[in-house]
Enzyme design. Structure first.
Site, PDB file in Angstrom:
ATOM      1  N   HIS A 123       0.792  -1.254   0.024  1.00 21.96           N
ATOM      2  CA  HIS A 123      -0.038   0.047  -0.103  1.00 21.96           C
ATOM      3  C   HIS A 123       1.042   1.278   0.041  1.00 21.96           C
ATOM      4  CE1 HIS A 123      -2.834   2.973   1.614  1.00 21.96           C
ATOM      5  NE2 HIS A 123      -3.730   2.067   1.327  1.00 21.96           N
ATOM      6  N   ASP A 200       3.373  -3.905   8.231  1.00 20.94           N
ATOM      7  CA  ASP A 200       1.943  -3.273   8.117  1.00 20.94           C
ATOM      8  C   ASP A 200       0.861  -4.298   8.146  1.00 20.94           C
ATOM      9  OD1 ASP A 200      -0.356  -2.105   7.255  1.00 20.94           O
ATOM     10  OD2 ASP A 200       0.353  -1.514   5.051  1.00 20.94           O
ATOM     11  N   GLN A 203      -4.483  -5.057   7.046  1.00 18.83           N
ATOM     12  CA  GLN A 203      -5.247  -6.110   6.659  1.00 18.83           C
ATOM     13  C   GLN A 203      -5.005  -7.460   7.236  1.00 18.83           C
ATOM     14  OE1 GLN A 203      -7.774  -5.225   4.834  1.00 18.83           O
ATOM     15  NE2 GLN A 203      -6.860  -3.321   3.478  1.00 18.83           N
ATOM     16  N   LYS A 226     -10.487  -0.488  10.599  1.00 16.54           N
ATOM     17  CA  LYS A 226     -10.606  -1.681   9.656  1.00 16.54           C
ATOM     18  C   LYS A 226     -11.011  -2.966  10.628  1.00 16.54           C
ATOM     19  CE  LYS A 226      -7.444  -0.248   6.262  1.00 16.54           C
ATOM     20  NZ  LYS A 226      -8.028   0.178   5.095  1.00 16.54           N
ATOM     21  N   CYS A 366      -4.702   2.403  -3.715  1.00 18.56           N
ATOM     22  CA  CYS A 366      -3.607   2.622  -3.306  1.00 18.56           C
ATOM     23  C   CYS A 366      -2.390   1.808  -3.178  1.00 18.56           C
ATOM     24  CB  CYS A 366      -3.640   3.032  -1.842  1.00 18.56           C
ATOM     25  SG  CYS A 366      -4.821   4.460  -1.407  1.00 18.56           S
TER      26      CYS A 366
HETATM   27  C1  LIG Z   1      -2.381  -2.489   3.623  1.00 11.66           C
HETATM   28  C2  LIG Z   1      -2.864  -1.355   3.988  1.00 11.66           C
HETATM   29  N1  LIG Z   1      -1.967  -0.548   4.620  1.00 11.66           N
HETATM   30  C3  LIG Z   1      -2.079   0.707   5.050  1.00 11.66           C
HETATM   31  C4  LIG Z   1      -3.376   1.223   4.769  1.00 11.66           C
HETATM   32  C5  LIG Z   1      -3.734   2.641   5.363  1.00 11.66           C
HETATM   33  O1  LIG Z   1      -4.547   2.543   6.312  1.00 11.66           O
HETATM   34  P1  LIG Z   1      -5.108   4.092   6.969  1.00 11.66           P
HETATM   35  O2  LIG Z   1      -5.806   4.683   5.652  1.00 11.66           O
HETATM   36  O3  LIG Z   1      -5.977   3.589   7.869  1.00 11.66           O
HETATM   37  O4  LIG Z   1      -3.809   4.629   7.379  1.00 11.66           O
HETATM   38  C6  LIG Z   1      -4.131   0.347   4.134  1.00 11.66           C
HETATM   39  C7  LIG Z   1      -5.684   1.079   4.264  1.00 11.66           C
HETATM   40  O5  LIG Z   1      -6.440   0.809   3.128  1.00 11.66           O
HETATM   41  C8  LIG Z   1      -3.909  -1.008   3.777  1.00 11.66           C
HETATM   42  O6  LIG Z   1      -5.021  -1.583   3.054  1.00 11.66           O
END
Ligand SMILES: Cc1ncc(COP(=O)(O)O)c(C=O)c1O
Length: 408
Positions: A123, A200, A203, A226, A366
């Site tokens: 992401h 990270d 998910q 999430k 993203c």
């Molecule tokens: C794998 C992953 N990392 C980071 C993020 C960023 O999350 P946030 O927008 O809550 O900071 C997301 C959000 O969709 C994500 O799916």
């Protein structure tokens, strides 16, 4: 399992909504999950009965608020297996957490020639903070490709894990492919080379039981929204000794013990990283979300998602010209399915599904590097959570067939 699901589904008031005259089928939980009444009530109760700023005043409400905030920290710590609550830094979201590691650790530890090893599937929030720091330190981000099935080839990983690699940055689970990476094995290999591992978990934490100690990583980031919690609260877990040697990136009130014109004394970890008024209601809501998930049982969350994902893969495979991205084995992926339909744009699929009351995501999610690498301009993503049913997937299939009929 079905009875269990019905008991919990009624907890989500938004699922009673009609969208375009149809019952809402919410298949966009990977973007943000819906919230059960228990979480909504916890946030409301906080504002109705306890609202006051934390760590500041000497009055009853201030004490109550501080107690609730610190109890939430303890709740998060026990949920992910942290050694102590002081390893939990509250942030705004996973993006904020990942920026904190990149800047707070990377800026003072990376130097010219060092390598940050990652994949093309990250992401933007897990790669842009490192590109930014590498530009400033003369270090560089190196990207590993995934196999055609969307898996990380461990031989490729081992070959890229040179002495120059100072930090390995990976998503525990991909937000496009669903792939769950073998973080424990990755951490063991990285440790042998003396590299840190930043995960990270955006998910992963909502879907699988995570224990940061058994994973063996060094930092782990995720968002509350999430995993049934409110928007605006995120978490960075880090090993205590690493957090203690990081620099704060947000200076101001609440993160110092003393200030004397040109000098200041930082507060202890984690307060030194939480400058300014924190999202106390968000933390309280996140703790309520964790209680809810614990009550449901993370093993049941996973079982339910495997059931839904297996069924969805079987059904979607029957659509001519539809390609499912990522591995087809539900045991190595989470409950989201991204797909491409030959000759039809993802936004068109999503808007026809919306006309049927079905919410899915379209675009690049993203993950621009990944889409470009796969040479596709976008994909449609259906993502499932505890409140989804097999009937939702039947409706998704019918909606997709309608879109193909109209657009092909
Ligand atoms: C794998 C992953 N990392 C980071 C993020 C960023 O999350 P946030 O927008 O809550 O900071 C997301 C959000 O969709 C994500 O799916």
């Amino acid at each position: 399992m079905r009875r269990l699901k019905r008991k919990y589904m009624n907890d989500f008031p938004i699922l009673n909504r009609k969208i375009n005259g149809k019952d809402l089928i919410y298949l966009d939980s990977a973007a943000t999950s819906q919230k059960p009444v228990q979480v909504i009530d916890a946030v409301t109760d906080y504002y109705k009965n306890h609202n006051a700023n934390v760590h500041r005043g000497v009055h009853t409400l201030g004490d109550e608020s501080t107690e609730l905030y610190e109890a939430a920290r303890k709740r998060v710590a026990s949920f992910i297996g942290a050694v102590t609550p002081s390893e939990i830094v509250f942030t705004n979201n996973a993006t904020d957490s990942l920026n904190l590691v990149a800047q707070g650790w990377g800026l003072i530890n990376l130097k010219k020639g060092d390598v940050v090893l990652t994949t093309v599937a990250e992401h933007n929030s897990n790669v842009l903070p490192w590109e930014y720091i590498c530009e400033r330190t003369g270090s560089g981000v190196e990207y590993m490709e995934l196999t055609d099935e969307g898996l990380l080839d461990m031989d490729v990983f081992k070959s890229k894990l040179t002495d120059k690699v100072k930090v390995v940055v990976l998503s525990h689970a991909s937000n496009v492919l669903g792939t769950i990476l073998p973080v424990k094995q990755i951490s063991e290999l990285a440790k042998e080379k003396g590299a840190l591992v930043v995960i990270d978990g955006s998910q992963a934490v909502p879907h699988i039981q995570v224990n940061v100690q058994s994973l063996g990583c060094d930092f782990y980031a995720f968002s509350g929204h999430k995993m049934l919690g409110p928007m605006g609260i995120g978490v960075l877990w880090g090993r205590r000794e690493l957090l203690s040697n990081m620099i704060p990136i947000r200076f101001g009130g609440g993160m110092v013990l003393d200030v004397d014109k040109k000098t200041y004394e930082l507060a202890e970890v984690p307060e030194c990283f939480e400058g300014g008024t924190p999202d106390v209601a968000g933390a309280v809501g996140l703790a309520a979300a964790i209680d809810y998930l614990d009550d449901y049982g993370m093993e049941n969350v996973r079982k339910h998602e495997i059931e839904l994902t297996s069924y969805a893969i079987e059904k979607l495979r029957t659509v001519k010209g539809l390609w499912i991205l990522g591995p087809h084995n539900p045991d190595v992926r989470t409950g989201l399915i991204s797909f491409v339909i030959d000759g039809i744009h993802s936004h068109d699929v999503a808007s026809i599904l919306d006309s049927e009351g079905i919410a899915v995501r379209s675009g690049m999610h993203c993950a621009m590097n990944l889409h470009k690498n796969m040479q596709i301009s976008s994909s449609t993503r259906a993502s499932f959570y505890i409140y989804n049913t097999l009937e939702d997937i039947d409706k998704l299939l019918a909606g997709i067939e309608k879109a193909v009929g109209l657009l092909k």
